[in-house]
Scaffold this motif. Sequence first.
Motif, PDB file in Angstrom:
ATOM      1  N   ALA A   1       0.881  -1.169   0.000  1.00 13.71           N
ATOM      2  CA  ALA A   1       0.000   0.000   0.000  1.00 13.71           C
ATOM      3  C   ALA A   1       0.913   1.210   0.000  1.00 13.71           C
ATOM      4  O   ALA A   1       1.615   1.460   0.987  1.00 13.71           O
ATOM      5  CB  ALA A   1      -0.882   0.002   1.240  1.00 13.71           C
ATOM      6  N   HIS A   2       0.928   1.929  -1.101  1.00 18.73           N
ATOM      7  CA  HIS A   2       1.780   3.113  -1.155  1.00 18.73           C
ATOM      8  C   HIS A   2       0.928   4.340  -0.843  1.00 18.73           C
ATOM      9  O   HIS A   2      -0.139   4.519  -1.430  1.00 18.73           O
ATOM     10  CB  HIS A   2       2.462   3.265  -2.519  1.00 18.73           C
ATOM     11  CG  HIS A   2       3.458   4.374  -2.493  1.00 18.73           C
ATOM     12  ND1 HIS A   2       3.182   5.630  -2.976  1.00 18.73           N
ATOM     13  CD2 HIS A   2       4.711   4.428  -1.985  1.00 18.73           C
ATOM     14  CE1 HIS A   2       4.239   6.403  -2.772  1.00 18.73           C
ATOM     15  NE2 HIS A   2       5.182   5.700  -2.176  1.00 18.73           N
ATOM     16  N   CYS A   3       1.425   5.172   0.076  1.00 17.38           N
ATOM     17  CA  CYS A   3       0.614   6.289   0.570  1.00 17.38           C
ATOM     18  C   CYS A   3       1.295   7.630   0.304  1.00 17.38           C
ATOM     19  O   CYS A   3       2.115   8.079   1.118  1.00 17.38           O
ATOM     20  CB  CYS A   3       0.385   6.134   2.078  1.00 17.38           C
ATOM     21  SG  CYS A   3      -0.335   4.546   2.502  1.00 17.38           S
ATOM     22  N   PRO A   4       0.954   8.272  -0.807  1.00 19.17           N
ATOM     23  CA  PRO A   4       1.466   9.625  -1.006  1.00 19.17           C
ATOM     24  C   PRO A   4       0.668  10.605  -0.157  1.00 19.17           C
ATOM     25  O   PRO A   4      -0.489  10.349   0.181  1.00 19.17           O
ATOM     26  CB  PRO A   4       1.177   9.905  -2.492  1.00 19.17           C
ATOM     27  CG  PRO A   4       0.661   8.638  -3.077  1.00 19.17           C
ATOM     28  CD  PRO A   4       0.152   7.814  -1.944  1.00 19.17           C
ATOM     29  N   GLY A   5       1.291  11.740   0.183  1.00 18.05           N
ATOM     30  CA  GLY A   5       0.548  12.890   0.700  1.00 18.05           C
ATOM     31  C   GLY A   5       0.305  13.804  -0.481  1.00 18.05           C
ATOM     32  O   GLY A   5       0.359  13.360  -1.645  1.00 18.05           O
ATOM     33  N   ALA A   6       0.088  15.105  -0.211  1.00 17.36           N
ATOM     34  CA  ALA A   6      -0.171  16.036  -1.305  1.00 17.36           C
ATOM     35  C   ALA A   6       0.967  15.986  -2.325  1.00 17.36           C
ATOM     36  O   ALA A   6       2.139  16.148  -1.975  1.00 17.36           O
ATOM     37  CB  ALA A   6      -0.325  17.446  -0.761  1.00 17.36           C
ATOM     38  N   THR A   7       0.621  15.747  -3.586  1.00 17.50           N
ATOM     39  CA  THR A   7       1.607  15.553  -4.657  1.00 17.50           C
ATOM     40  C   THR A   7       1.153  16.345  -5.877  1.00 17.50           C
ATOM     41  O   THR A   7      -0.039  16.355  -6.190  1.00 17.50           O
ATOM     42  CB  THR A   7       1.680  14.046  -5.026  1.00 17.50           C
ATOM     43  OG1 THR A   7       1.947  13.300  -3.835  1.00 17.50           O
ATOM     44  CG2 THR A   7       2.762  13.767  -6.054  1.00 17.50           C
ATOM     45  N   GLU A   8       2.105  16.950  -6.580  1.00 16.24           N
ATOM     46  CA  GLU A   8       1.741  17.721  -7.781  1.00 16.24           C
ATOM     47  C   GLU A   8       1.198  16.771  -8.853  1.00 16.24           C
ATOM     48  O   GLU A   8       1.833  15.769  -9.180  1.00 16.24           O
ATOM     49  CB  GLU A   8       2.979  18.470  -8.310  1.00 16.24           C
ATOM     50  CG  GLU A   8       4.138  17.540  -8.581  1.00 16.24           C
ATOM     51  CD  GLU A   8       5.273  18.167  -9.377  1.00 16.24           C
ATOM     52  OE1 GLU A   8       5.452  19.378  -9.262  1.00 16.24           O
ATOM     53  OE2 GLU A   8       5.970  17.420 -10.078  1.00 16.24           O
ATOM     54  N   SER A   9       0.006  17.057  -9.325  1.00 17.91           N
ATOM     55  CA  SER A   9      -0.654  16.277 -10.380  1.00 17.91           C
ATOM     56  C   SER A   9      -1.972  16.969 -10.685  1.00 17.91           C
ATOM     57  O   SER A   9      -2.241  18.055 -10.181  1.00 17.91           O
ATOM     58  CB  SER A   9      -0.917  14.834  -9.905  1.00 17.91           C
ATOM     59  OG  SER A   9      -1.999  14.821  -8.998  1.00 17.91           O
ATOM     60  N   GLU A  10      -2.807  16.304 -11.486  1.00 21.97           N
ATOM     61  CA  GLU A  10      -4.131  16.860 -11.784  1.00 21.97           C
ATOM     62  C   GLU A  10      -5.098  16.636 -10.624  1.00 21.97           C
ATOM     63  O   GLU A  10      -6.224  17.134 -10.641  1.00 21.97           O
ATOM     64  CB  GLU A  10      -4.713  16.140 -13.013  1.00 21.97           C
ATOM     65  CG  GLU A  10      -3.860  16.167 -14.241  1.00 21.97           C
ATOM     66  CD  GLU A  10      -4.209  17.325 -15.144  1.00 21.97           C
ATOM     67  OE1 GLU A  10      -5.356  17.398 -15.587  1.00 21.97           O
ATOM     68  OE2 GLU A  10      -3.312  18.158 -15.380  1.00 21.97           O
ATOM     69  N   PHE A  11      -4.662  15.843  -9.633  1.00 22.51           N
ATOM     70  CA  PHE A  11      -5.575  15.394  -8.574  1.00 22.51           C
ATOM     71  C   PHE A  11      -6.358  16.534  -7.924  1.00 22.51           C
ATOM     72  O   PHE A  11      -7.585  16.489  -7.817  1.00 22.51           O
ATOM     73  CB  PHE A  11      -4.805  14.607  -7.501  1.00 22.51           C
ATOM     74  CG  PHE A  11      -5.669  14.172  -6.351  1.00 22.51           C
ATOM     75  CD1 PHE A  11      -6.405  13.012  -6.426  1.00 22.51           C
ATOM     76  CD2 PHE A  11      -5.776  14.956  -5.206  1.00 22.51           C
ATOM     77  CE1 PHE A  11      -7.239  12.620  -5.372  1.00 22.51           C
ATOM     78  CE2 PHE A  11      -6.607  14.578  -4.153  1.00 22.51           C
ATOM     79  CZ  PHE A  11      -7.332  13.405  -4.241  1.00 22.51           C
TER      80      PHE A  11
ATOM     81  N   TRP B   1       9.134  12.270   4.775  1.00 19.33           N
ATOM     82  CA  TRP B   1       9.149  12.156   6.235  1.00 19.33           C
ATOM     83  C   TRP B   1       8.018  12.953   6.889  1.00 19.33           C
ATOM     84  O   TRP B   1       7.480  12.580   7.913  1.00 19.33           O
ATOM     85  CB  TRP B   1      10.514  12.549   6.806  1.00 19.33           C
ATOM     86  CG  TRP B   1      10.887  13.999   6.618  1.00 19.33           C
ATOM     87  CD1 TRP B   1      11.593  14.516   5.574  1.00 19.33           C
ATOM     88  CD2 TRP B   1      10.549  15.103   7.468  1.00 19.33           C
ATOM     89  NE1 TRP B   1      11.729  15.874   5.717  1.00 19.33           N
ATOM     90  CE2 TRP B   1      11.099  16.263   6.874  1.00 19.33           C
ATOM     91  CE3 TRP B   1       9.857  15.232   8.672  1.00 19.33           C
ATOM     92  CZ2 TRP B   1      10.966  17.533   7.444  1.00 19.33           C
ATOM     93  CZ3 TRP B   1       9.720  16.499   9.228  1.00 19.33           C
ATOM     94  CH2 TRP B   1      10.269  17.623   8.624  1.00 19.33           C
ATOM     95  N   ARG B   2       7.602  14.074   6.243  1.00 18.93           N
ATOM     96  CA  ARG B   2       6.506  14.870   6.830  1.00 18.93           C
ATOM     97  C   ARG B   2       5.209  14.065   6.835  1.00 18.93           C
ATOM     98  O   ARG B   2       4.452  14.083   7.803  1.00 18.93           O
ATOM     99  CB  ARG B   2       6.292  16.154   6.020  1.00 18.93           C
ATOM    100  CG  ARG B   2       7.404  17.169   6.154  1.00 18.93           C
ATOM    101  CD  ARG B   2       7.107  18.365   5.259  1.00 18.93           C
ATOM    102  NE  ARG B   2       8.174  19.342   5.263  1.00 18.93           N
ATOM    103  CZ  ARG B   2       9.256  19.272   4.512  1.00 18.93           C
ATOM    104  NH1 ARG B   2       9.433  18.265   3.684  1.00 18.93           N
ATOM    105  NH2 ARG B   2      10.186  20.202   4.579  1.00 18.93           N
ATOM    106  N   ASN B   3       4.974  13.374   5.726  1.00 18.86           N
ATOM    107  CA  ASN B   3       3.756  12.558   5.640  1.00 18.86           C
ATOM    108  C   ASN B   3       3.819  11.378   6.601  1.00 18.86           C
ATOM    109  O   ASN B   3       2.811  10.975   7.177  1.00 18.86           O
ATOM    110  CB  ASN B   3       3.550  12.073   4.203  1.00 18.86           C
ATOM    111  CG  ASN B   3       3.243  13.221   3.265  1.00 18.86           C
ATOM    112  OD1 ASN B   3       2.562  14.158   3.648  1.00 18.86           O
ATOM    113  ND2 ASN B   3       3.764  13.163   2.049  1.00 18.86           N
ATOM    114  N   TRP B   4       5.004  10.818   6.755  1.00 16.90           N
ATOM    115  CA  TRP B   4       5.181   9.706   7.701  1.00 16.90           C
ATOM    116  C   TRP B   4       4.842  10.183   9.119  1.00 16.90           C
ATOM    117  O   TRP B   4       4.121   9.512   9.862  1.00 16.90           O
ATOM    118  CB  TRP B   4       6.630   9.188   7.628  1.00 16.90           C
ATOM    119  CG  TRP B   4       6.843   8.009   8.524  1.00 16.90           C
ATOM    120  CD1 TRP B   4       6.667   6.692   8.188  1.00 16.90           C
ATOM    121  CD2 TRP B   4       7.218   8.033   9.908  1.00 16.90           C
ATOM    122  NE1 TRP B   4       6.908   5.905   9.281  1.00 16.90           N
ATOM    123  CE2 TRP B   4       7.253   6.701  10.352  1.00 16.90           C
ATOM    124  CE3 TRP B   4       7.531   9.050  10.819  1.00 16.90           C
ATOM    125  CZ2 TRP B   4       7.590   6.344  11.650  1.00 16.90           C
ATOM    126  CZ3 TRP B   4       7.852   8.703  12.119  1.00 16.90           C
ATOM    127  CH2 TRP B   4       7.881   7.363  12.518  1.00 16.90           C
TER     128      TRP B   4
END
Length: 261
Positions: A177-187, A230-233
């Motif tokens: 399970a890969h968990c990104p936080g806020a990431t640049e994209s169209e999201f 690390w911030r998201n972790w």
Amino acid sequence: MAKKVLITGASKGIGESMAREFARRGWNLLLVARSTDILEKLKKELEQQYSISVGIQTCDLTDVSERNILCEWVKNQGALDALVNNAGFGSTGAFKDLPLDRELRQVELNVATVVSLTHQLLPLLCEQRGYIMNIASTAGFQPGPYMAVYYATKAFVLHFSEALSVELAAQGVSVTAHCPGATESEFAKVAGNDKTVLFSKMNHVMSRDVVAKHAVDSMLARKAVAISGWRNWLLAFTVRLNPRWMVRQLAGWINQPGKWS
Ligand SMILES: NC(=O)c1ccc[n+]([C@@H]2O[C@H](COP(=O)([O-])OP(=O)(O)OC[C@H]3O[C@@H](n4cnc5c(N)ncnc54)[C@H](OP(=O)(O)O)[C@@H]3O)[C@@H](O)[C@H]2O)c1
């Protein structure tokens, strides 16, 4: 022989970056999204640059029959080493005001598609003692007022993946399970939360290429859960230490539309 990965939502954002990351490592690709023109361009570019083979399939994954046709197509392509369930979207606003059909499409894409593709392609992945990577989110660690359905879908992805990682260990298939936080994209634009604190200058929005590299590294290391940055972790970790009433109030404060515009 080169390994092969199926990536959903590969036309843009994190999925496109993961396609490039796998290509750099010499993997053959099967790429899925609705935007045929973008997929065709990407196929041409990656085949030329990396001498790999790239198969593309246009598919609206929220459509059950299109999804089943996709699975048959994948089975006809021979061995499959990895499945990356990446396609997903969110919506922002008070649940009572959001159109029901869009909320249900979100559940169909973020949840039902992950279950369906994983189940249908599992025999191929077992044969290869392969990998499954489901793109969850740091949203999966807590409830999210004003993005209630999205957060709940990602909690599903996180828990479903962790459960399967135990079940499938005996078959030699790892589930990440890969968990990104806020990431640049169209999201953020699609979800309508580009004006919230999450995507404001107050927060650290990660590069999609960095997130994609971390995701691929984590999958190949067969990690059960991986959080980008690390911030998201730290955020995911502190959720465990704080009372739930505080965690859900804080998430609502962060997600509330118009609060930060
Ligand atoms: N960006 C973030 O801040 C963030 C944070 C945490 C988790 N995530 C998760 O990361 C994953 C990728 O999101 P992203 O940020 O890369 O967003 P994105 O830039 O909007 O990309 C979404 C991808 O999914 C595809 N897609 C959307 N609806 C689809 C459908 N019905 N059928 C087939 N493909 C579909 C899109 O392609 P087409 O439009 O061509 O179909 C696109 O390739 C999602 O699961 C998202 O929840 C993102």
